[in-house]
Write a protein that holds these residues in place. Structure first.
Motif, PDB file in Angstrom:
ATOM      1  N   LEU A 110       0.849  -1.197   0.000  1.00 11.87           N
ATOM      2  CA  LEU A 110       0.000   0.000   0.000  1.00 11.87           C
ATOM      3  C   LEU A 110       0.879   1.240   0.000  1.00 11.87           C
ATOM      4  CD1 LEU A 110      -2.667  -1.081   2.639  1.00 11.87           C
ATOM      5  CD2 LEU A 110      -2.885  -1.124   0.158  1.00 11.87           C
ATOM      6  N   VAL A 111       0.618   2.142  -0.916  1.00 12.95           N
ATOM      7  CA  VAL A 111       1.354   3.409  -0.972  1.00 12.95           C
ATOM      8  C   VAL A 111       0.561   4.452  -0.202  1.00 12.95           C
ATOM      9  CG1 VAL A 111       2.275   5.181  -2.499  1.00 12.95           C
ATOM     10  CG2 VAL A 111       2.256   2.777  -3.223  1.00 12.95           C
ATOM     11  N   PRO A 112       1.186   5.127   0.769  1.00 14.83           N
ATOM     12  CA  PRO A 112       0.454   6.137   1.549  1.00 14.83           C
ATOM     13  C   PRO A 112      -0.128   7.207   0.632  1.00 14.83           C
ATOM     14  CG  PRO A 112       2.553   5.646   2.574  1.00 14.83           C
ATOM     15  CD  PRO A 112       2.558   4.950   1.258  1.00 14.83           C
ATOM     16  N   SER A 113      -1.408   7.554   0.921  1.00 11.86           N
ATOM     17  CA  SER A 113      -2.121   8.514   0.066  1.00 11.86           C
ATOM     18  C   SER A 113      -1.631   9.940   0.241  1.00 11.86           C
ATOM     19  CB  SER A 113      -3.625   8.454   0.376  1.00 11.86           C
ATOM     20  OG  SER A 113      -3.838   8.748   1.746  1.00 11.86           O
ATOM     21  N   ASN A 114      -0.981  10.218   1.388  1.00 10.10           N
ATOM     22  CA  ASN A 114      -0.573  11.596   1.641  1.00 10.10           C
ATOM     23  C   ASN A 114       0.790  11.926   1.053  1.00 10.10           C
ATOM     24  OD1 ASN A 114       0.813   9.937   3.301  1.00 10.10           O
ATOM     25  ND2 ASN A 114       0.652  11.219   5.132  1.00 10.10           N
ATOM     26  N   ILE A 115       1.430  10.932   0.399  1.00 11.79           N
ATOM     27  CA  ILE A 115       2.749  11.178  -0.189  1.00 11.79           C
ATOM     28  C   ILE A 115       2.558  11.557  -1.651  1.00 11.79           C
ATOM     29  CG2 ILE A 115       4.958  10.156  -0.827  1.00 11.79           C
ATOM     30  CD1 ILE A 115       4.804   8.452   1.634  1.00 11.79           C
ATOM     31  N   THR A 116       2.971  12.712  -2.008  1.00 13.98           N
ATOM     32  CA  THR A 116       2.908  13.179  -3.402  1.00 13.98           C
ATOM     33  C   THR A 116       4.320  13.441  -3.879  1.00 13.98           C
ATOM     34  OG1 THR A 116       2.681  15.446  -2.650  1.00 13.98           O
ATOM     35  CG2 THR A 116       0.649  14.237  -3.080  1.00 13.98           C
ATOM     36  N   LYS A 117       4.615  13.018  -5.091  1.00 13.04           N
ATOM     37  CA  LYS A 117       5.968  13.109  -5.625  1.00 13.04           C
ATOM     38  C   LYS A 117       6.256  14.541  -6.050  1.00 13.04           C
ATOM     39  CE  LYS A 117       9.124  10.757  -8.749  1.00 13.04           C
ATOM     40  NZ  LYS A 117       9.264   9.710  -9.779  1.00 13.04           N
ATOM     41  N   ASN A 118       7.357  15.073  -5.492  1.00 11.72           N
ATOM     42  CA  ASN A 118       7.787  16.425  -5.842  1.00 11.72           C
ATOM     43  C   ASN A 118       9.308  16.430  -5.846  1.00 11.72           C
ATOM     44  OD1 ASN A 118       8.142  19.118  -6.304  1.00 11.72           O
ATOM     45  ND2 ASN A 118       6.995  19.810  -4.497  1.00 11.72           N
ATOM     46  N   ASP A 119       9.902  16.344  -7.040  1.00  9.89           N
ATOM     47  CA  ASP A 119      11.349  16.224  -7.159  1.00  9.89           C
ATOM     48  C   ASP A 119      12.073  17.477  -6.707  1.00  9.89           C
ATOM     49  OD1 ASP A 119      10.986  13.714  -8.152  1.00  9.89           O
ATOM     50  OD2 ASP A 119      10.980  14.357 -10.260  1.00  9.89           O
ATOM     51  N   SER A 120      11.438  18.624  -6.762  1.00  8.89           N
ATOM     52  CA  SER A 120      12.109  19.867  -6.383  1.00  8.89           C
ATOM     53  C   SER A 120      12.181  20.055  -4.872  1.00  8.89           C
ATOM     54  CB  SER A 120      11.385  21.065  -7.017  1.00  8.89           C
ATOM     55  OG  SER A 120      10.044  21.133  -6.537  1.00  8.89           O
ATOM     56  N   LYS A 121      11.368  19.345  -4.112  1.00 12.32           N
ATOM     57  CA  LYS A 121      11.328  19.491  -2.655  1.00 12.32           C
ATOM     58  C   LYS A 121      12.205  18.414  -2.008  1.00 12.32           C
ATOM     59  CE  LYS A 121       8.110  19.810   1.224  1.00 12.32           C
ATOM     60  NZ  LYS A 121       8.880  18.910   2.067  1.00 12.32           N
ATOM     61  N   THR A 122      12.921  18.807  -0.966  1.00 11.70           N
ATOM     62  CA  THR A 122      13.768  17.858  -0.228  1.00 11.70           C
ATOM     63  C   THR A 122      12.896  16.855   0.500  1.00 11.70           C
ATOM     64  OG1 THR A 122      15.436  19.552   0.087  1.00 11.70           O
ATOM     65  CG2 THR A 122      15.549  17.627   1.533  1.00 11.70           C
ATOM     66  N   PRO A 123      13.138  15.544   0.319  1.00 16.18           N
ATOM     67  CA  PRO A 123      12.323  14.538   1.016  1.00 16.18           C
ATOM     68  C   PRO A 123      12.468  14.677   2.524  1.00 16.18           C
ATOM     69  CG  PRO A 123      13.599  13.535  -0.751  1.00 16.18           C
ATOM     70  CD  PRO A 123      14.102  14.930  -0.607  1.00 16.18           C
ATOM     71  N   SER A 124      11.376  14.472   3.226  1.00 19.28           N
ATOM     72  CA  SER A 124      11.389  14.600   4.681  1.00 19.28           C
ATOM     73  C   SER A 124      10.435  13.580   5.284  1.00 19.28           C
ATOM     74  CB  SER A 124      10.981  16.016   5.104  1.00 19.28           C
ATOM     75  OG  SER A 124       9.653  16.274   4.667  1.00 19.28           O
ATOM     76  N   LEU A 125      10.618  13.403   6.613  1.00 20.85           N
ATOM     77  CA  LEU A 125       9.725  12.504   7.346  1.00 20.85           C
ATOM     78  C   LEU A 125       8.514  13.283   7.844  1.00 20.85           C
ATOM     79  CD1 LEU A 125      12.242  10.399   9.467  1.00 20.85           C
ATOM     80  CD2 LEU A 125      11.146   9.763   7.319  1.00 20.85           C
ATOM     81  N   SER A 126       7.512  12.558   8.294  1.00 21.58           N
ATOM     82  CA  SER A 126       6.281  13.190   8.785  1.00 21.58           C
ATOM     83  C   SER A 126       6.389  13.610  10.242  1.00 21.58           C
ATOM     84  CB  SER A 126       5.100  12.227   8.619  1.00 21.58           C
ATOM     85  OG  SER A 126       5.344  11.040   9.339  1.00 21.58           O
ATOM     86  N   ARG A 127       7.597  13.507  10.816  1.00 18.67           N
ATOM     87  CA  ARG A 127       7.790  13.907  12.207  1.00 18.67           C
ATOM     88  C   ARG A 127       8.596  15.199  12.272  1.00 18.67           C
ATOM     89  NH1 ARG A 127      10.251   9.208  15.210  1.00 18.67           N
ATOM     90  NH2 ARG A 127      10.574  10.760  16.838  1.00 18.67           N
ATOM     91  N   ILE A 128       8.574  15.867  13.455  1.00 21.47           N
ATOM     92  CA  ILE A 128       9.184  17.179  13.660  1.00 21.47           C
ATOM     93  C   ILE A 128      10.343  17.038  14.639  1.00 21.47           C
ATOM     94  CG2 ILE A 128       8.788  19.578  14.392  1.00 21.47           C
ATOM     95  CD1 ILE A 128       7.334  18.796  11.842  1.00 21.47           C
ATOM     96  N   CYS A 129      11.407  17.800  14.445  1.00 23.41           N
ATOM     97  CA  CYS A 129      12.547  17.800  15.360  1.00 23.41           C
ATOM     98  C   CYS A 129      12.091  18.328  16.717  1.00 23.41           C
ATOM     99  CB  CYS A 129      13.674  18.666  14.781  1.00 23.41           C
ATOM    100  SG  CYS A 129      15.089  18.819  15.908  1.00 23.41           S
ATOM    101  N   SER A 130      12.434  17.622  17.776  1.00 22.83           N
ATOM    102  CA  SER A 130      11.990  18.000  19.118  1.00 22.83           C
ATOM    103  C   SER A 130      12.717  19.224  19.657  1.00 22.83           C
ATOM    104  CB  SER A 130      12.192  16.825  20.083  1.00 22.83           C
ATOM    105  OG  SER A 130      13.553  16.453  20.113  1.00 22.83           O
ATOM    106  N   TYR A 131      13.881  19.560  19.070  1.00 27.74           N
ATOM    107  CA  TYR A 131      14.652  20.704  19.556  1.00 27.74           C
ATOM    108  C   TYR A 131      14.325  21.990  18.779  1.00 27.74           C
ATOM    109  CZ  TYR A 131      17.409  17.066  21.811  1.00 27.74           C
ATOM    110  OH  TYR A 131      17.800  16.007  22.565  1.00 27.74           O
ATOM    111  N   HIS A 132      14.222  21.880  17.444  1.00 31.94           N
ATOM    112  CA  HIS A 132      14.060  23.072  16.614  1.00 31.94           C
ATOM    113  C   HIS A 132      12.679  23.174  15.963  1.00 31.94           C
ATOM    114  CE1 HIS A 132      18.444  21.983  16.555  1.00 31.94           C
ATOM    115  NE2 HIS A 132      18.523  23.256  16.988  1.00 31.94           N
ATOM    116  N   LYS A 133      11.849  22.157  16.155  1.00 28.53           N
ATOM    117  CA  LYS A 133      10.473  22.158  15.641  1.00 28.53           C
ATOM    118  C   LYS A 133      10.433  22.325  14.114  1.00 28.53           C
ATOM    119  CE  LYS A 133       9.134  21.963  19.890  1.00 28.53           C
ATOM    120  NZ  LYS A 133       8.699  20.661  20.442  1.00 28.53           N
ATOM    121  N   LYS A 134      11.344  21.640  13.441  1.00 22.51           N
ATOM    122  CA  LYS A 134      11.384  21.663  11.983  1.00 22.51           C
ATOM    123  C   LYS A 134      11.343  20.236  11.437  1.00 22.51           C
ATOM    124  CE  LYS A 134      13.889  26.050  11.625  1.00 22.51           C
ATOM    125  NZ  LYS A 134      15.085  26.745  11.082  1.00 22.51           N
TER     126      LYS A 134
END
Length: 743
Positions: A110-134
């Motif tokens: 199953l491919v997650p529905s919320n993932i959309t392919k965008n080659d110009s954007k840096t791939p990231s996880l769905s979680r946030i850094c606990s120190y810098h909130k990014k």
């Protein structure tokens, strides 16, 4: 379909058997109806009277009918234990397993529905850094961080930690997919191999069941046919007992009359003998079939067990022969001499069958030998137990003792019978034991030859090294004696100097008196006065020099005496305070009697060691003594505490394990000299012997000697780079005492 056909065939066969059994009954019924018109009333009464006068007699016909019904019932029961029945059940089970496997392994990605392919954007996880909130855009997988949460990094984390080599989410995702692919491949290959073995085993079990049931059905059919045949043979006369020759037919009548005329009484026994002979032939045939079934069953079981094991060389060669035989059979179909090729292929197939049987029988033979040996040992063990129980004083019951005695007699008789029946087995075991003993003796002989050569070389080398050591030791003793003699000479010189000093003082007083008298007599003369002053000044300087020398000698003497007293006091204090340590020892060594006795308490086959609490002084000759109290294994000497502690005070006799020891059989152990390790160069000692140990750190040697024979001694070079402590090794509950006074 096979199961249905098997049931139809079995029912048809039982129907034919019932018809065959009923046909003679109908025939007999017709004969009875014919005989009814011939018999008179009186004969009927006589026959009935004879039939009913036999007390508790059952009709043979009814017994046969009962047997026949039992046989039919057994055949009905065999319908549901046949190979076709079990094959049908196995088919259902295999189908269920296949469906279950398809359900379990039918994984849809199953491919997650919320993932959309965008080659110009840096791939990231769905979680946030606990120190810098990014957003998390990189992950650290190379560092040694303990917490997994600290490995996730945002832009600020990457900026703050330039020394860490982070990897992108895309790269990590690629590695994760490759890792999962590798795991899936390994699991797939393993499942494939496991399923292959299970499938092969299921096929083998199904074939075993089919062969076994087929063979049982053949034996059962033969037995049923023989049963029907015996029933037909016994029907030589009518089932109703004939009580008159009027009821006999012509052929039977003529035959019986000939027997009566000749008075043949053996005919009946001859018939019984023939029946017994035929029955014996049938039993032998049945026994052969059962033994054949037993062999086939064992062979099938062995093949099933080999499926679970790794493929052996012999099994691999048999499989190669089978495959090659099949290839030849396919090629032979196109050959002109097809018949000859078929015969040759049959011979190879016979060879393969014999090889499989031999492999099975070989394993059974090995198991039989093992069971025989275990059974023989069990018999001897029980014999010993019975003997102990019969001699046990705690058993006071005479009846129980009598039962033990009877049991012993029965067991002895069984043991004798068992020995007589297994003579060949016993001979085989003895031959195998002799063969193994011969092999061991040959190995021992070759080892002894090699060891003898090595021992000769070692003896020569050890003799040379021992002579060198003895020379070094004597040289050291000579140097010590020279120093002692020099000290004695210095002492004598000091005494002589003191005496000379006293004499010089007296002479000085006398000269001074004379000089004063002379000065008083010649004080008026200046020349005499000048000479007198000059002589007096010279004598005074000589006196001052003598006094200075005397003071130096006295100072040296006092320092030497003080040093000697300190060394003597230090050595005496060491001897008085010397005791075994409760801390620097193995846990399996027990220290007792004011830390003067050590004993090994475990008896588990290992050497354990104990050190003394005090280190050996670095100056002077230090002596201490051990007395052997009890036991079988002892080691005495010195050791490095730190090295022995790292080895947990266990088995510290190897080179590099920090000890200099001698064993009670004369072997020596050196920490730094591997050439002398475990060589018999010292003297032997045993219980009640006192071993005196002398150590000199300055001259780097240790000497062992016996108190009862001081000439028996051994000297060994030692390493003095660390502090050395008296130590000993104990084995097999041995006990050693540290003596306060050296004898």
């Amino acid at each position: 379909m096979d199961f249905k056909q098997s049931i139809n065939d079995s029912l048809e066969k039982m129907c034919k058997q019932i018809q065959q059994y009923v046909f003679p009954i109908q025939k007999e019924k017709q004969e009875l109806q014919e005989f009814e018109s011939q018999l008179s009333y009186f004969e009927d009464i006589t026959q009935l009277s004879k039939l009913y006068s036999q007390e508790q007699q059952q009709s043979p016909k009814l017994i046969q009918d009962n047997h026949f019904i039992n046989e039919i019932q057994i055949q009905f029961e065999l319908l549901f234990i046949s190979s076709e029945y079990f094959q049908t059940v196995d088919t259902f089970k295999n189908t269920k397993e296949i469906i279950k496997d398809i359900i379990d392994n039918n994984v849809i990605e199953l491919v997650p529905s919320n993932i959309t392919k965008n080659d110009s954007k840096t791939p990231s996880l769905s979680r946030i850094c606990s120190y810098h909130k990014k957003e998390i855009i990189m992950i650290d997988i190379d560092s040694q961080k303990q917490k997994i949460e600290d490995r996730f990094a945002c832009v600020d984390c990457i900026y703050e930690n330039p020394q860490i080599q982070y990897q992108t989410i895309e790269n990590i995702d690629k590695q994760w997919k490759e890792y999962n692919t590798d795991i899936e491949k390994i699991i797939t290959e393993y499942n494939k191999e496991s399923k292959g073995k299970k499938s092969e085993l299921l096929n083998q079990l199904g074939q075993m069941r089919r062969n076994y049931n087929k063979k049982l059905n053949e034996i059962s059919e033969n037995l049923i046919d023989e049963q029907f045949l015996s029933i037909n043979k016994t029907k030589q006369t009518n089932q109703i007992q004939n009580i008159s020759i009027k009821t006999l037919d012509d052929e039977q009548l003529l035959k019986d009359l000939r027997q009566l005329i000749k008075k043949e009484k053996v005919t009946q026994s001859q018939i019984i003998t023939n029946l017994k002979n035929k029955d014996q032939i049938f039993k032998k045939d049945l026994q052969y079939q059962l033994e054949s079934l037993h062999q086939y069953n064992q062979q099938d079981i062995q093949q099933s067990l080999e499926i679970l094991k790794e493929v052996s060389i012999e099994k691999d060669l048999i499989m190669q022969l089978t495959d090659k035989c099949q290839d030849i059979q396919q090629c032979a179909q196109e050959d002109e001499n097809y018949i000859n090729q078929i015969n040759f292929i049959k011979e190879i197939q016979d060879l393969i069958d014999l090889a499989k049987k031999h492999q099975c029988q070989q394993n059974l033979f090995d198991q039989t030998i093992l069971i025989y040996q275990q059974h023989f040992q069990k018999i001897e063990y029980i014999k010993q137990n019975i003997l102990i129980k019969t001699q046990d004083q705690a058993v006071k019951s005479e009846q129980l003792k009598s039962q033990y005695s009877k049991l012993s007699n029965i067991l002895n008789e069984y043991a004798n019978t068992y020995d007589n029946n297994t003579i060949q087995m016993k001979k085989y075991c003895m031959i195998k034991q002799l063969e193994s003993d011969i092999v061991k003796l040959r190995e021992t002989n070759s080892n002894l030859e090699v060891e003898s050569k090595d021992i000769k070389l070692q003896i020569e080398d050890n003799l040379i090294s021992s002579m060198q050591k003895q020379f070094k030791y004597k040289l050291n003793e000579t140097n010590i004696k020279k120093k002692e003699q020099k000290y004695k000479k210095m002492k004598e010189q000091l005494k002589n100097a003191v005496k000379d000093n006293i004499k010089m003082k007296k002479q000085y007083e006398q000269d001074k008196t004379k000089m004063m008298e002379k000065f008083e007599d010649e004080c008026k003369e200046n020349k005499v006065k000048f000479e007198l002053i000059k002589d007096l000044t010279q004598k005074n300087s000589e006196l001052q020099e003598a006094l200075m020398k005397l003071d130096q000698i006295n100072q040296v003497k006092s320092e030497q005496e003080k040093y000697s007293k300190m060394e003597i006091e230090k050595i005496q204090q060491f001897k008085k305070s010397l005791s075994f340590s409760n801390n620097y020892k193995s846990a399996n060594c027990q220290v007792s009697e004011d830390a003067k006795i050590v004993a090994e308490v475990v008896n588990d086959g290992y050497w354990y060691y104990c050190l003394c609490e005090q280190a050996i002084p670095k100056t002077g000759k230090i002596q201490f003594a051990f007395q052997i109290i009890s036991g079988q294994g002892f080691m005495v000497g010195i050791g490095f505490r730190e090295i022995m502690q790292r080895n947990n005070y266990k088995s510290c006799y190897y080179t590099g394990f920090g000890t200099y020891l001698i064993l009670n059989d004369g072997c020596i152990f050196s920490h730094h000299n591997e050439d002398l390790h475990h060589k018999k160069q010292s003297f032997a000692f045993t219980t009640n012997d006192v071993i005196i140990v002398e150590v000199c750190i300055e001259h780097k040697y240790i000497k062992w000697s016996k108190s009862i024979n001081p000439q028996l001694m051994f000297v060994l070079d030692i390493d003095t780079s660390q502090e050395l402590y008296p130590c000993l090794g104990v084995f097999n509950q041995s006990k050693i005492k540290l003596l306060h006074n050296i004898p």
